[in-house]
Every structure is written in structure tokens, then in C-alpha cells.
Design an enzyme around this catalytic site. Structure first.
Site, mmCIF file in Angstrom:
data_model
loop_
_atom_site.group_PDB
_atom_site.id
_atom_site.type_symbol
_atom_site.label_atom_id
_atom_site.label_comp_id
_atom_site.label_asym_id
_atom_site.label_seq_id
_atom_site.Cartn_x
_atom_site.Cartn_y
_atom_site.Cartn_z
ATOM 1 N N HIS A 18 38.215 12.291 62.557
ATOM 2 C CA HIS A 18 38.201 11.999 61.117
ATOM 3 C C HIS A 18 39.245 12.817 60.366
ATOM 4 C CE1 HIS A 18 33.868 10.362 61.718
ATOM 5 N NE2 HIS A 18 34.797 9.452 61.965
ATOM 6 N N HIS A 41 35.933 -0.590 65.865
ATOM 7 C CA HIS A 41 34.565 -0.209 66.249
ATOM 8 C C HIS A 41 34.059 0.687 65.123
ATOM 9 C CE1 HIS A 41 36.679 -1.043 70.036
ATOM 10 N NE2 HIS A 41 35.515 -1.279 70.609
ATOM 11 N N SER A 99 33.831 7.070 59.772
ATOM 12 C CA SER A 99 35.194 6.811 59.277
ATOM 13 C C SER A 99 35.257 5.762 58.158
ATOM 14 C CB SER A 99 36.143 6.477 60.409
ATOM 15 O OG SER A 99 35.484 5.880 61.461
ATOM 16 N N GLU A 117 32.522 -4.571 63.774
ATOM 17 C CA GLU A 117 31.423 -3.854 64.440
ATOM 18 C C GLU A 117 30.551 -4.906 65.089
ATOM 19 O OE1 GLU A 117 30.165 -0.657 65.218
ATOM 20 O OE2 GLU A 117 28.610 -1.901 66.125
ATOM 21 N N ASP A 142 33.449 -8.937 68.047
ATOM 22 C CA ASP A 142 33.987 -8.075 69.095
ATOM 23 C C ASP A 142 35.338 -7.487 68.655
ATOM 24 O OD1 ASP A 142 34.331 -7.161 71.980
ATOM 25 O OD2 ASP A 142 36.095 -8.427 71.694
ATOM 26 N N ASP A 163 38.145 2.801 68.355
ATOM 27 C CA ASP A 163 37.231 3.913 68.657
ATOM 28 C C ASP A 163 36.010 3.413 69.439
ATOM 29 O OD1 ASP A 163 35.933 6.354 68.592
ATOM 30 O OD2 ASP A 163 35.203 6.116 66.539
#
Ligand SMILES: C[S@@+](CC[C@H](N)C(=O)[O-])C[C@H]1O[C@@H](n2cnc3c(N)ncnc32)[C@H](O)[C@@H]1O
Length: 279
Positions: A18, A41, A99, A117, A142, A163
Site C-alpha cells: 500500500h 483482485h 487498497s 473482485e 475474474d 494482487d
């Protein structure tokens, strides 16, 4: 998908990742023209460190809790702690912004974000926290499909954070495919890829695969709170940055020099900033 980021939220790896993202965003904000932030992600957005799940692992104790209310921090670390404080109404640390929430505090009116997500519950929480913000487009999709579906965006400038939880064993190869796609379709994007440092051989193999793509200008920033031959746990946090901005390399060295003694007292703790592929 069993992964729950609440177990790990605010740990040393989140802190490293971060802070690096905040630093990258300061570079984007040096110019007035709009940029697009993309996160593949994105997680749930905000994490309750007092929840049973977070308390069970208590990983944040060796992360954000070490910085929280630490005196004499550099402006970058102090700014990060101040942002975390915005999510906590009391002096005690309870909520940790992931984030997307951190980035939300940094975007200007002209900037935009695309978040992906896959987990339904995390995506729903994310929509709850950020959904009203018109600058944010949130998709339950996805990650690697999202890259192909949404990128490149109309804005030429942009930062992508990849991530993944690295649960399936497929993430490293999907990342390589995504880097190749981005190189072809959105060459000027700054791409940040978080990776775990558990076994050094695994990291070396990943870097080798990255080199084999033929992409240039790739920096690896790594901070290890334990020796990287300890095969039992997450020893270190890595962030690969494609197209890092000018001076980012030196800034990360300065950041890690300050961060390492705050996050680890292990005699073999170490950090490094090195080129996987130079310009
Ligand atoms: C490490 S966490 C994200 C943390 C977040 N980036 C942050 O820093 O606050 C990884 C997230 O990826 C999600 N995920 C797992 N597989 C995915 C996939 N194929 N596509 C999109 N999201 C996925 C998980 O549900 C989890 O919320």
C-alpha cells in the site's frame, strides 16, 4: 476460493504494497491530466481488525500496528498513517483500509478506477463501501478476464495493481500472459504485481519467466522480515513494477530503509530494490 484477506489485512505485506501504491500515485498526480487506476483482485475494501478472523491471525500486529502512532515518521509514512486514521474514529486502531479505500482518498475528480473482485461476498462489501463513488466501476469478475475486457481504457495514463492470493498455482502463468497482453495493448501503463516470498527458488523462477517475455524496464522491490530460506511462512513481500516512474527506485530504497527496522527485528531481515530487466 477459500482465501479471505481479513486474515492478512494490515500485515507487513499490505503495508509494503500500500505504501508503494501511494508512492506511485503521487507520481501520477504530478500531471493534471486524468489517469485510470485498475485493480484486478480488489478484496473487500475495508477490514475490521477487531473481528474474530483478524484477531485469530493477528498479522496486523507485525504490520500497521508497528507504524500506528509511531513518532518522527517520514512524510510518506506519516501520510499513510494519517489516511488509515481517517478510517478510525477513535485513537485505537480498528479498521484497516485495503487498497481500493486507500486509493479512493487519492483520486482527483478527473481520475477513474476499475476494480475487479471475484468472490461474491467481497465484491458486495466493496460495492457497499465504494459503490456510490461515480469514479469507481466495480465488477464481480475474474481478474484476468477483466484485463482483456476493460483494458486499455480511454485514458492513456494508468496504474494496474495485480494482487492475487496465489491459491491455485495458476497465478504466475496468468500474470505472465497478462503482462504480454498489456505490453501489446497498453504499453505505457505502470503495472504493479504483488508476489509472496516464501521460497527464493520460486521467486527466481518467476523473475526468469518475466525476463523471457522480452518486456523491458521492470523493477523488483522486496522486503523480507524473515530469512528467505524459511519455508514455513510468508517471509517477504515482493512488488514487481513495470515502467516505474523516474526516481521511484531511489524512493523505494529510502522507504525500505525506514520501514525494515519498524517491521522486523530479525537479524536476517533485509530489503532490496533491483532491476529484473533494465530499460
Ligand atoms: C490479496 S487479496 C486482495 C487485497 C487487496 N488488493 C488489497 O490490497 O486491499 C486477493 C483477492 O483476490 C480475490 N480473488 C481470488 N481469485 C480471483 C480472481 N480469479 N479474480 C478476481 N479476484 C480474485 C480474493 O477473493 C481476494 O479478495
Amino acid at each position: 476460493m477459500n482465501y479471505q484477506h481479513l486474515f492478512h489485512s494490515g500485515n507487513f505485506a499490505d503495508v509494503c504494497k500500500h505504501l508503494s501504491i501511494l508512492l506511485l500515485l503521487t507520481h501520477f498526480k504530478q500531471k493534471d491530466n486524468a489517469f485510470c487506476y485498475v485493480e484486478t483482485h480488489a478484496g473487500a475494501g475495508l477490514y475490521d481488525l477487531h473481528s474474530e478472523t483478524a484477531q485469530r491471525s493477528a498479522e496486523y500486529q507485525q504490520g500497521i500496528a508497528q507504524l500506528w502512532q509511531q513518532a518522527n515518521l517520514s512524510p510518506l509514512l506519516q501520510n499513510y498513517c494519517n489516511i488509515v486514521a481517517q478510517f478510525n474514529t477513535e485513537i485505537q486502531l480498528r479498521y484497516y483500509p485495503g487498497s481500493p479505500c486507500l486509493v479512493q482518498t487519492q483520486l482527483r475528480d478527473q481520475d477513474r478506477a476499475i476494480l475487479a473482485e471475484l468472490a461474491p461476498s467481497a465484491a458486495q462489501e466493496l460495492k457497499q463501501y465504494m459503490g456510490a463513488d461515480k469514479r469507481f466501476a466495480i465488477h464481480q469478475v475474474d481478474a484476468y478476464q477483466a484485463i482483456k475486457a476493460f483494458l486499455p481504457p480511454p485514458e492513456k495514463r494508468g496504474l494496474i495493481l495485480i494482487d492475487p492470493p496465489y491459491e491455485t498455482g495458476k497465478d504466475f502463468s496468468q500474470i505472465i500472459t497478462s503482462l504480454q497482453y498489456l505490453h501489446k495493448h497498453w504499453r505505457q501503463a505502470v503495472v504493479a504485481v504483488w508476489y509472496p516470498i516464501k521460497k527464493r527458488t520460486e521467486v527466481a523462477e518467476f523473475h526468469q519467466q518475466v525476463r523471457a517475455t522480452g518486456l523491458r524496464k521492470i523493477l523488483a522491490t522486496e522486503l523480507c522480515i524473515y530469512p528467505d530460506d524459511n519455508q514455513l511462512r510468508l517471509n517477504g513481500s515482493g512488488l514487481l513494477v513495470v515502467n516505474p516512474p523516474w526516481q521511484f527506485e531511489e524512493q523505494m530504497r529510502g522507504l525500505f530503509a525506514e520501514l525494515l527496522p519498524l517491521l522486523s527485528q530479525h537479524p536476517k531481515a533485509k530489503s532490496s530494490v533491483s532491476w529484473v530487466v533494465p530499460e
